[in-house]
Design a protein around this motif. Structure first.
Motif, PDB file in Angstrom:
ATOM      1  N   ASN A 132       0.785  -1.187  -0.102  1.00 27.76           N
ATOM      2  CA  ASN A 132      -0.135  -0.086   0.121  1.00 27.76           C
ATOM      3  C   ASN A 132       0.706   1.244  -0.140  1.00 27.76           C
ATOM      4  O   ASN A 132       0.456   2.314  -0.226  1.00 27.76           O
ATOM      5  N   VAL A 133       2.081   1.066   0.213  1.00 30.29           N
ATOM      6  CA  VAL A 133       2.906   2.275   0.531  1.00 30.29           C
ATOM      7  C   VAL A 133       4.179   2.237  -0.690  1.00 30.29           C
ATOM      8  O   VAL A 133       5.030   1.323  -0.230  1.00 30.29           O
ATOM      9  N   SER A 134       4.224   2.708  -1.739  1.00 27.83           N
ATOM     10  CA  SER A 134       5.517   2.410  -2.417  1.00 27.83           C
ATOM     11  C   SER A 134       6.382   3.731  -2.514  1.00 27.83           C
ATOM     12  O   SER A 134       7.416   3.835  -3.356  1.00 27.83           O
ATOM     13  N   GLY A 135       6.072   4.720  -1.787  1.00 23.69           N
ATOM     14  CA  GLY A 135       6.922   5.859  -1.653  1.00 23.69           C
ATOM     15  C   GLY A 135       6.596   6.671  -0.434  1.00 23.69           C
ATOM     16  O   GLY A 135       5.851   6.536   0.222  1.00 23.69           O
ATOM     17  N   PRO A 136       7.006   7.892  -0.354  1.00 19.00           N
ATOM     18  CA  PRO A 136       6.871   8.870   0.686  1.00 19.00           C
ATOM     19  C   PRO A 136       5.516   9.264   0.712  1.00 19.00           C
ATOM     20  O   PRO A 136       4.823   9.487  -0.390  1.00 19.00           O
ATOM     21  N   VAL A 137       5.007   9.377   1.852  1.00 22.10           N
ATOM     22  CA  VAL A 137       3.427   9.671   2.318  1.00 22.10           C
ATOM     23  C   VAL A 137       3.282  10.623   3.352  1.00 22.10           C
ATOM     24  O   VAL A 137       4.362  10.507   4.247  1.00 22.10           O
TER      25      VAL A 137
ATOM     26  N   ASP B 227      14.275   4.462   7.708  1.00 21.63           N
ATOM     27  CA  ASP B 227      14.826   2.913   6.920  1.00 21.63           C
ATOM     28  C   ASP B 227      14.395   3.042   5.664  1.00 21.63           C
ATOM     29  O   ASP B 227      15.115   2.118   4.941  1.00 21.63           O
ATOM     30  N   SER B 228      13.397   3.576   5.109  1.00 21.18           N
ATOM     31  CA  SER B 228      12.902   3.458   3.806  1.00 21.18           C
ATOM     32  C   SER B 228      13.984   4.316   2.682  1.00 21.18           C
ATOM     33  O   SER B 228      13.819   3.991   1.483  1.00 21.18           O
ATOM     34  N   GLY B 229      14.890   5.105   3.354  1.00 23.35           N
ATOM     35  CA  GLY B 229      15.704   5.909   2.424  1.00 23.35           C
ATOM     36  C   GLY B 229      15.306   7.043   1.725  1.00 23.35           C
ATOM     37  O   GLY B 229      15.713   7.109   0.585  1.00 23.35           O
ATOM     38  N   PHE B 230      13.940   7.567   2.239  1.00 24.49           N
ATOM     39  CA  PHE B 230      13.206   8.656   1.376  1.00 24.49           C
ATOM     40  C   PHE B 230      14.324   9.906   1.517  1.00 24.49           C
ATOM     41  O   PHE B 230      14.783  10.249   2.672  1.00 24.49           O
ATOM     42  N   GLY B 231      14.103  10.616   0.651  1.00 28.60           N
ATOM     43  CA  GLY B 231      14.976  12.064   0.655  1.00 28.60           C
ATOM     44  C   GLY B 231      14.341  13.166   1.486  1.00 28.60           C
ATOM     45  O   GLY B 231      13.043  13.050   1.934  1.00 28.60           O
ATOM     46  N   MET B 232      15.036  14.175   1.835  1.00 27.79           N
ATOM     47  CA  MET B 232      14.676  15.237   2.716  1.00 27.79           C
ATOM     48  C   MET B 232      13.820  16.174   1.881  1.00 27.79           C
ATOM     49  O   MET B 232      12.947  16.832   2.296  1.00 27.79           O
ATOM     50  N   ASP B 233      14.013  16.366   0.621  1.00 24.26           N
ATOM     51  CA  ASP B 233      12.855  17.253  -0.207  1.00 24.26           C
ATOM     52  C   ASP B 233      11.499  16.596   0.049  1.00 24.26           C
ATOM     53  O   ASP B 233      10.530  17.512   0.378  1.00 24.26           O
ATOM     54  N   ALA B 234      11.528  15.364   0.071  1.00 25.62           N
ATOM     55  CA  ALA B 234      10.055  14.696   0.160  1.00 25.62           C
ATOM     56  C   ALA B 234       9.576  15.095   1.408  1.00 25.62           C
ATOM     57  O   ALA B 234       8.488  15.353   1.694  1.00 25.62           O
ATOM     58  N   TRP B 235      10.480  14.852   2.522  1.00 23.91           N
ATOM     59  CA  TRP B 235      10.147  15.093   3.819  1.00 23.91           C
ATOM     60  C   TRP B 235       9.688  16.615   3.930  1.00 23.91           C
ATOM     61  O   TRP B 235       8.515  16.786   4.673  1.00 23.91           O
TER      62      TRP B 235
ATOM     63  N   PHE C 282      13.912  16.760  10.626  1.00 28.75           N
ATOM     64  CA  PHE C 282      14.133  15.374  10.545  1.00 28.75           C
ATOM     65  C   PHE C 282      15.321  14.813  11.497  1.00 28.75           C
ATOM     66  O   PHE C 282      16.459  15.488  11.472  1.00 28.75           O
ATOM     67  N   SER C 283      14.966  13.965  12.375  1.00 30.22           N
ATOM     68  CA  SER C 283      16.177  13.598  13.392  1.00 30.22           C
ATOM     69  C   SER C 283      16.370  12.267  13.448  1.00 30.22           C
ATOM     70  O   SER C 283      16.955  11.536  14.478  1.00 30.22           O
ATOM     71  N   TRP C 284      15.968  11.591  12.277  1.00 35.61           N
ATOM     72  CA  TRP C 284      16.060   9.875  12.677  1.00 35.61           C
ATOM     73  C   TRP C 284      17.413   9.495  11.558  1.00 35.61           C
ATOM     74  O   TRP C 284      17.612  10.111  10.659  1.00 35.61           O
ATOM     75  N   GLY C 285      17.760   8.383  11.791  1.00 34.18           N
ATOM     76  CA  GLY C 285      18.722   7.603  10.947  1.00 34.18           C
ATOM     77  C   GLY C 285      18.344   6.039  10.638  1.00 34.18           C
ATOM     78  O   GLY C 285      17.378   5.695  11.586  1.00 34.18           O
ATOM     79  N   PRO C 286      18.862   5.415   9.721  1.00 36.55           N
ATOM     80  CA  PRO C 286      18.408   4.328   9.370  1.00 36.55           C
ATOM     81  C   PRO C 286      18.559   3.337  10.644  1.00 36.55           C
ATOM     82  O   PRO C 286      19.872   3.749  11.232  1.00 36.55           O
ATOM     83  N   ALA C 287      17.808   2.484  10.716  1.00 41.05           N
ATOM     84  CA  ALA C 287      18.118   1.278  11.892  1.00 41.05           C
ATOM     85  C   ALA C 287      19.264   0.671  11.892  1.00 41.05           C
ATOM     86  O   ALA C 287      20.158   0.357  12.685  1.00 41.05           O
ATOM     87  N   VAL C 288      19.611   0.272  10.767  1.00 42.47           N
ATOM     88  CA  VAL C 288      20.947  -0.465  10.228  1.00 42.47           C
ATOM     89  C   VAL C 288      21.687   0.455   9.199  1.00 42.47           C
ATOM     90  O   VAL C 288      21.228   0.650   8.080  1.00 42.47           O
ATOM     91  N   GLU C 289      22.962   0.917   9.797  1.00 46.90           N
ATOM     92  CA  GLU C 289      23.727   1.692   8.749  1.00 46.90           C
ATOM     93  C   GLU C 289      24.144   1.064   7.625  1.00 46.90           C
ATOM     94  O   GLU C 289      24.306  -0.134   7.677  1.00 46.90           O
ATOM     95  N   PRO C 290      24.032   1.513   6.646  1.00 45.65           N
ATOM     96  CA  PRO C 290      24.631   0.588   5.392  1.00 45.65           C
ATOM     97  C   PRO C 290      25.969   0.389   5.479  1.00 45.65           C
ATOM     98  O   PRO C 290      27.022   1.201   6.069  1.00 45.65           O
TER      99      PRO C 290
END
Length: 104
Positions: free
Chosen positions: A40-45, A75-83, A92-100
């Protein structure tokens, strides 16, 4: 006895033979137990849409709130422009749960 065909059985193991010493053929990921992305979610919402379609305790604190939405976004890797588009004036103050992994 009538035989029936269940096409969903075929979806459980796509037959990838490219890896994994664990016998799954999925490079170490078992297709039966690895969670699939939410269809149901394929991109930023927006938070409201995320809450209606995903609404999961992503950060494991026992509740579902804006913090979970932010963690899902990271975690989804969406960009800051969309945020900024969906959440104007919200830092925005979150980072990926698992660093690449970084290759050297």
């Amino acid at each position: 006895m009538k035989k029936t065909f269940d096409p969903f059985i075929l979806l459980l193991n796509p037959g990838d033979d490219t890896g994994g010493d664990d016998g799954t053929g999925q490079g170490g990921q078992d297709p039966i137990t690895t969670p699939a992305p939410n269809p149901n979610v394929s991109g930023p919402v927006s938070f409201g849409d995320w809450n209606a379609s995903v609404g999961a305790d992503v950060n494991g604190d026992g509740g579902v709130d804006f913090s979970d939405y932010g963690q899902w976004w990271a975690d989804s890797g969406f960009g800051m422009d969309a945020w900024a588009e969906f959440n104007p004036d919200v830092p925005f103050s979150w980072g990926p749960a698992v660093e690449p992994e970084v290759s050297e």
